[in-house]
Structure formats: C-alpha cells, structure tokens
Write a protein that holds these residues in place. Structure first.
Motif, PDB file in Angstrom:
ATOM      1  N   TRP A 170      -2.446  -5.142  54.359  1.00 59.32           N
ATOM      2  CA  TRP A 170      -1.802  -4.088  55.133  1.00 59.32           C
ATOM      3  C   TRP A 170      -2.286  -4.172  56.566  1.00 59.32           C
ATOM      4  O   TRP A 170      -3.470  -4.321  56.838  1.00 59.32           O
ATOM      5  CB  TRP A 170      -2.079  -2.720  54.499  1.00 59.32           C
ATOM      6  N   THR A 186      -6.386  -2.805  50.356  1.00 58.10           N
ATOM      7  CA  THR A 186      -6.417  -1.369  50.103  1.00 58.10           C
ATOM      8  C   THR A 186      -6.866  -1.116  48.671  1.00 58.10           C
ATOM      9  O   THR A 186      -6.854  -2.011  47.823  1.00 58.10           O
ATOM     10  CB  THR A 186      -5.038  -0.731  50.320  1.00 58.10           C
ATOM     11  N   TRP A 194      -4.952   4.495  48.377  1.00 61.04           N
ATOM     12  CA  TRP A 194      -3.907   4.358  49.383  1.00 61.04           C
ATOM     13  C   TRP A 194      -2.496   4.356  48.788  1.00 61.04           C
ATOM     14  O   TRP A 194      -1.520   4.303  49.525  1.00 61.04           O
ATOM     15  CB  TRP A 194      -4.098   3.045  50.135  1.00 61.04           C
ATOM     16  N   GLU A 247      -0.300   6.428  47.483  1.00 60.99           N
ATOM     17  CA  GLU A 247       0.706   7.399  47.931  1.00 60.99           C
ATOM     18  C   GLU A 247       1.149   7.103  49.368  1.00 60.99           C
ATOM     19  O   GLU A 247       2.339   7.127  49.679  1.00 60.99           O
ATOM     20  CB  GLU A 247       0.136   8.818  47.835  1.00 60.99           C
ATOM     21  N   ALA A 248       0.202   6.799  50.239  1.00 59.80           N
ATOM     22  CA  ALA A 248       0.537   6.487  51.634  1.00 59.80           C
ATOM     23  C   ALA A 248       1.352   5.199  51.721  1.00 59.80           C
ATOM     24  O   ALA A 248       2.302   5.113  52.509  1.00 59.80           O
ATOM     25  CB  ALA A 248      -0.739   6.373  52.465  1.00 59.80           C
ATOM     26  N   ALA A 308       4.965   5.895  50.607  1.00 58.75           N
ATOM     27  CA  ALA A 308       5.712   6.597  51.659  1.00 58.75           C
ATOM     28  C   ALA A 308       6.072   5.638  52.783  1.00 58.75           C
ATOM     29  O   ALA A 308       7.199   5.650  53.295  1.00 58.75           O
ATOM     30  CB  ALA A 308       4.897   7.774  52.190  1.00 58.75           C
ATOM     31  N   ARG A 309       5.148   4.786  53.164  1.00 59.50           N
ATOM     32  CA  ARG A 309       5.385   3.814  54.230  1.00 59.50           C
ATOM     33  C   ARG A 309       6.449   2.802  53.828  1.00 59.50           C
ATOM     34  O   ARG A 309       7.344   2.467  54.598  1.00 59.50           O
ATOM     35  CB  ARG A 309       4.065   3.127  54.567  1.00 59.50           C
TER      36      ARG A 309
END
Length: 152
Positions: free
Chosen positions: A70, A130, A134, A136-137, A140-141
């Motif tokens: 990431w 990650t 991480w 959930e983030a 969403a991303r």
C-alpha cells in the motif's frame, strides 16, 4: 480530500496514470484561503497528485514484484508550483513511474488547470505492508478507487 477526485486511469504496464479533480470555491476547508481571491493551497495540490500516484505505485509493485503493498507519501522531490490554481479548479493530473522497487516508487507528477502547467515534481511513494487492522480502511479505499476508475 477523496471527494475531490473525479476519475482515474491507471496503466501499470506503461507506468502511467492520469486523473481529474474538481475543487469547488466554497469547499469548507478552503474558507480562509484567501477571501476575495480564492486559491487552492499547494499542500492540497500535492495531496491530489498523491491520490493519483498511489494506485499507480501499488499496481506497478504488484505487476513487477508480485505482491500487494500500500502506497503512502514518503518524500517530495524537486517539486515546483508554476502558477496559482484559482478556485473553483478543474485539474488534470498526470503521473509517470521513474523507478520502482518493492519498498518505494519514484514518480514524476504534473498538474494542469485550463491546459496550463501549475505543478511539476517528483513524489516518492513508500510501499508498506498492512495488517488486518487496516482491512476496513483498505475496503473503503478500494471502493473509492473502483468508482474513480469507472468514471474515467
């Protein structure tokens, strides 16, 4: 800042990406920048360029190194603001890979407003692993990125 990106196109094989961003004059974060002559802060412009550079860096690392990482902004190199970006702004952002490693990707970035070059420089995106914290983030991303790609 994510809501300001309108579209993105990533060609990992070619090492290129482009995107469009739209910044309204009445964005609440820009209320005091500057009354009577609203302009886009340079830090916002760099962040928008990073939003286009990050997905390209991730896809290039996956393509050439075979694993998911990431991208997070790590360094700004040789960046110049070539003119102000008056608000409202319709921006075209272009990114090209200059060098890639598993741990970082060096990218050339440019931004134009009304076909006028307003930013040119290099960004180094750090490629990180990650943890499940991480998830959930990242979901969403990835949803935002899919929407941006569909719009291009």
């Amino acid at each position: 800042m994510f809501e300001l990106i309108q579209s993105i196109s990533v060609q990992a094989e070619a090492g290129r990406a482009s995107g469009k961003a739209s910044v309204p004059a009445d964005h609440p974060l820009l209320a005091d920048h500057f009354p009577g002559m609203p302009i886009l802060p340079g830090s916002f412009l760099v962040e928008l360029a990073s939003q286009i550079a990050g997905p390209l860096a991730e896809e290039v690392v996956k393509l050439h190194h075979g694993f998911d990482r990431w991208a997070i902004p790590g360094m700004i190199r040789n960046l110049k603001f070539l003119g102000p970006s008056s608000l409202p702004s319709q921006l075209s952002i272009s990114v090209a890979v200059l060098r890639h490693e598993a741990s970082n990707v060096l990218l050339d970035v440019t931004a134009e407003q009304n076909s006028e070059l307003i930013l040119r420089g290099e960004l180094v995106m750090m490629m990180i692993e990650t943890s499940s914290a991480w998830d959930e983030a990242i979901t969403a991303r990835n949803n935002r990125l899919a929407k941006w790609k569909a719009a291009s």
